[in-house]
Design an enzyme around this catalytic site. Structure first.
Site, PDB file in Angstrom:
ATOM      1  N   SER A 555       0.799   1.052   4.805  1.00 32.66           N
ATOM      2  CA  SER A 555       1.941   0.152   4.534  1.00 32.66           C
ATOM      3  C   SER A 555       2.316   0.126   3.073  1.00 32.66           C
ATOM      4  O   SER A 555       2.724   0.964   2.563  1.00 32.66           O
ATOM      5  CB  SER A 555       1.877  -1.152   5.584  1.00 32.66           C
ATOM      6  OG  SER A 555       2.904  -1.818   5.556  1.00 32.66           O
ATOM      7  N   ASP A 566       6.382   8.806  -7.113  1.00 27.51           N
ATOM      8  CA  ASP A 566       7.693   9.564  -7.207  1.00 27.51           C
ATOM      9  C   ASP A 566       8.594   9.326  -8.649  1.00 27.51           C
ATOM     10  O   ASP A 566       9.313  10.025  -8.935  1.00 27.51           O
ATOM     11  CB  ASP A 566       8.756   8.704  -6.101  1.00 27.51           C
ATOM     12  CG  ASP A 566       8.308   9.417  -4.711  1.00 27.51           C
ATOM     13  OD1 ASP A 566       7.578  10.516  -4.659  1.00 27.51           O
ATOM     14  OD2 ASP A 566       9.077   8.897  -3.957  1.00 27.51           O
ATOM     15  N   LYS A 580       1.318   4.773   7.812  1.00 29.82           N
ATOM     16  CA  LYS A 580       2.171   3.660   8.331  1.00 29.82           C
ATOM     17  C   LYS A 580       3.655   3.398   7.454  1.00 29.82           C
ATOM     18  O   LYS A 580       3.481   2.524   6.816  1.00 29.82           O
ATOM     19  CB  LYS A 580       1.427   2.312   8.510  1.00 29.82           C
ATOM     20  CG  LYS A 580       2.144   1.316   9.348  1.00 29.82           C
ATOM     21  CD  LYS A 580       1.431   0.123   9.421  1.00 29.82           C
ATOM     22  CE  LYS A 580       2.278  -1.217   9.816  1.00 29.82           C
ATOM     23  NZ  LYS A 580       3.526  -1.263   9.385  1.00 29.82           N
TER      24      LYS A 580
END
Length: 853
Positions: A555, A566, A580
């Site tokens: 999560s 990224d 998740k």
């Protein structure tokens, strides 16, 4: 045309300012005749000189007149050139020669501008809190109460609160001044600060002076503490004058809020009742029939209630949709709330029943909490709380019952009877008064962050959960590491199950510049939402960062790791994360309300010491309404990829999801027989007994070995005798591992700070993370003996060094020591960037020849 218009605006602004001196002629002793030449001179200058000239006037103004002047100066100067005006204000604030009243005027003008630099404002205003002129000090405190200072870093805010509370408690100051300091402290503080402020203001509210009581009531109303102040506000509102009108306004405001909240609750209840009672006939009859069959006929039907079966049915319905939707009974939701809040009133300790003796035990104190300050330590046994025994007839009472008695309102005293090993076992059932430890309960924050400076400036920081204090605590840890000279950061998110999405964004804020996308959500019922970073990073952008993840990182952990990857800010090391990537919202069960309580600290969360005001089921305890956790959206990382693991209707994985590490590294796996042997040795307590026998005479040595022992068992006093007496199949290095783990546990208690769970001597993933940080710094881990002698995995970037294989291949401990001595010679040579001396070469040859059997 634009340039002419700009010059014209500037002249108009200057002319508009010219009459100000006339308006303040009495305090300034300046005549209209002198004001006109000043305006002429201003026309000949630029914006900076104008601001400087008007600011200098502040020294002769009374404090109350500064605010109107600040408003005029700020608005008119910004009409000319907002950026130049704010820059000129900032320059005056940075100038230490600027007078106190000028600082107040300029700070007030700057706070009305664009994106004021709050730390610069605090740097200028905070010293004024100690100004000899009380009016200046109080005015500075008033400015610091502005909401703009909510962006102040945690450390500065804590420092400011400490100074404000000290001033508020200073009995030599005027009561009104002390109340202003308290109100400002409340604006910056946490729950504990709120209680401190309330106590300070209550001391004035209980005064025998009616006027002072009235002003205290107004102060309490200004921070939302209406409950205690209501009676005095009602008395004050009946009186004429500005204070009476203000009190009346506060009461009217609260009445309007209560009215609209009441209407909203009624409308919501009617809507929920309509939804809840809709279509009750039909499918729900089947649920009732099945429940009746279970209760009547199932072999264990007499062990469950109808309510428990209904809870299970609701939970099963939700879980059939996805693995993350579920039903919370009132008890389950209370535990869930506690995990997210990370704060409670209690003694501050991790506790549980020791499986070896079945006694309620402190497994580790929270080192910032009152239990540790009261000298309670790991493995202490709590056998009685006040007059209530925790242990009877060889059986510990239920853990939740014990914990409930340990918790309570901060500031209250709990009397603990503590048994330690070596004491008479009969005292467990019949404790005596000399076993009493009194602990003053406090507001406990469960620390989600541990950090440690590793060799060569590698800062290791572990975040275990994204609770409500995660980003604040992480910021504290990072600041400490940076202040200690960290050259690179390893952020450990392994085993972190996630938590609050807002905290994930705030954690990324510490590493990325402002306006960088952190995460977006895609939903069937809502528009796409995007969350961005909001401020400059705390960690320098050129500092290497490695993030450790594993299959239990979920999560919010995956959002942080994925966002940093990224944006190219971090290298990920470890294993693919859990996967998740869905968003859940909590909904209260329609038609059911929480019990009501007196929210004394106004945190909108029911603390365990706060009294009930409405007990809906009459059980004498606070109960939440059931909650439904429903998946409503999916997370998307900045690159647009989803981290959610997808399953088909049969439960088979169709998409792995998760965040894939840049470099996959698996942890060391112990052989089953070794694990069983280690568990047996730990259960026999022989390792603890060995440490007990050598601790007092070797405290400093053990502190050093807790940091690093170079994998050398001979550094531990009496190790050979200890190992020989174990009669174990484990090799010396395995036993050294057990001993060092116990040493680290003891050192934690002594130093009052926990080590991160990752240990660079044993942790393959951490070892690779360290190697990457050093590589990005242009260094080689092999050049440092601390790493060369302990890194035991090829993923560190070197040659595999399997401890078990070395132990099997060497025929004696002398051979093993020869290997270590040879490595130390080579490490020293690499570190000093030199060739081996003739003596060292001869020694190395001798060591190698010893291995040539």
């Amino acid at each position: 045309m634009t340039e002419r218009r700009h010059r014209r605006t500037f002249r108009l602004a200057l002319l508009a300012l010219a009459p100000v001196a006339a308006l303040t002629a009495a305090p300034l002793a300046v005549s209209a005749a002198t004001a006109r030449p000043a305006a002429v001179r201003a026309l000949q200058g630029d914006l900076e000189s104008l601001i400087a000239e008007r600011a200098a006037v502040a020294a002769d103004l009374p404090v109350d007149a500064l605010w109107a002047e600040a408003t005029r100066l700020g608005s008119l100067a910004r009409e000319v050139d907002p950026e130049a005006a704010d820059a000129a204000f900032d320059a005056l604030l940075a100038d230490r020669a600027t007078g106190p009243k000028t600082v107040l005027l300029v700070a007030a003008a700057r706070m009305a501008g664009e994106e004021p630099e709050v730390e610069r404002l605090v740097d200028a205003l905070q010293p004024l809190l100690q100004d000899a002129d009380p009016a200046v000090a109080v005015a500075a405190a008033g400015l610091l109460a502005d909401p703009v200072f909510q962006l102040l870093p945690v450390e500065r805010s804590d420092e400011l609160v400490e100074e404000l509370l000290a001033a508020a408690r200073d009995v030599d100051r005027a009561p009104d001044d002390r109340m202003q300091f308290a109100v400002t402290a409340k604006a910056h503080g946490d729950g504990q600060t709120s209680r401190d402020v309330q106590r300070i203001l209550m001391s004035f509210l209980n005064s025998s002076d009616p006027a002072l009581r009235g002003r205290a009531a107004l102060a309490m109303a200004s921070i939302g503490e209406m409950l205690s102040a209501r009676g005095e506000l009602e008395r004050l509102a009946a009186l004429p004058g500005p204070e009476g009108r203000l009190a009346d306004a506060y009461l009217r405001q609260e009445s309007l809020r209560d009215y609209y909240e009441s209407r909203l609750r009624k409308q919501k209840a009617l809507r929920e009742e309509a939804l809840y009672n809709r279509d009750l006939d039909g499918p729900l009859d089947s649920v009732q029939r099945v429940m009746r069959m279970i209760l009547d006929s199932h072999v264990e039907g007499d062990k469950v209630s109808e309510e428990e079966l209904l809870d299970a049915a609701l939970d099963g319905m939700l879980r059939s949709m996805d693995n993350h939707s579920n039903y919370f009974s009132p008890e389950m939701f209370a535990e869930f709330q506690q995990d997210l809040q990370a704060e409670y009133g209690g003694i501050g300790a991790y506790v549980g029943v020791d499986r070896d003796d079945n006694i309620f035990t402190i497994t580790r104190p929270i080192y910032s909490g009152p239990a540790y300050r009261a000298n309670l330590r790991t493995d202490d046994k709590i056998v009685r709380i006040d007059d209530w025994p925790t242990h009877e007839n060889g059986v510990s009472k239920p853990t939740e019952d014990v914990i409930r008695r340990l918790k309570g309102e901060p500031g209250t005293i709990v009397k603990l009877y503590v048994w330690r090993r070596g004491m008479d076992p009969a005292l467990i059932e019949r404790p005596t008064d000399d076993m009493i430890v009194e602990v003053e309960r406090a507001l406990i924050t469960v620390p989600p962050v541990q950090f440690q400076m590793l060799p060569e400036g590698v800062g290791l920081i572990e975040l275990t959960a994204f609770s409500g204090v995660a980003s604040q605590e992480l910021e504290r840890g990072l600041r400490a590491l940076l202040a200690d000279g960290a050259k690179g950061i390893v952020l450990d998110l392994r085993g972190n199950p996630g938590g609050l999405l807002s905290e994930a964004r705030d954690v990324v804020d510490l590493f990325l510049p402002a306006e960088k996308l952190v995460v977006s959500t895609e939903s069937r019922i809502r528009e796409t939402e995007k969350m961005y970073t909001r401020k400059p990073p705390l960690v320098p952008e050129d500092m290497p960062v490695v993030v450790l993840i594993d299959r239990f990182s979920a999560s919010a952990s995956e959002i942080v790791a994925g966002a940093l990857e990224d944006h190219g800010r971090a290298t990920l090391v470890g294993q693919r994360s859990f996967g998740k990537g869905s968003v859940q919202n909590l909904f209260r069960m329609p038609g059911v309300d929480d019990d009501d309580w007196d929210d004394q600290n106004r945190n909108r969360y029911r603390d365990n010491w706060e009294p009930l005001t409405k007990d809906r089921n009459g059980n004498g305890e606070f109960d939440y309404a059931p909650r439904i956790k429903l998946t409503i959206a999916r997370y998307m990382l900045p690159s647009g990829r989803s981290i959610h693991r997808e399953l088909d209707e049969n439960g088979d994985i169709t998409s792995s999801g998760g965040v894939e590490p840049t470099e996959e590294v698996r942890q060391k796996r112990w052989e089953t027989w070794k694990l069983e042997e280690m568990i047996e040795i730990q259960g026999d307590r022989v390792v603890r007994d060995y440490i007990d026998g050598h601790w007092d005479a070797n405290v400093e040595l053990f502190r050093e070995l807790a940091i690093g022992d170079s994998g050398d068992a001979s550094k531990y006093p009496g190790f050979e005798e200890f190992y020989a007496g174990l009669d174990t199949r484990l090799n010396r290095d395995d036993v050294r591992f057990l001993v060092r783990r116990e040493v680290r546990r003891r050192v934690q208690d002594q130093q009052g700070a926990a080590f991160p769970r990752g240990d660079y001597q044993q942790d393959f993933q951490l070892q690779r993370g360290i190697a990457i940080v050093l590589e990005e710094l242009g260094l080689d881990w092999r050049d440092f003996p601390e790493f060369l002698l302990t890194f035991g995995y090829e993923h560190a970037g070197g040659v595999e060094r399997d401890e078990d294989r070395i132990a099997a291949d060497t025929e004696s401990d002398k051979d093993r020591q020869s290997v270590r001595d040879a490595l130390e010679l080579l490490a020293a040579a690499r570190t000093k960037d030199r060739e081996l001396s003739d003596a060292d070469l001869a020694r190395l040859a001798e060591l190698l020849s010893q291995l040539d059997h």
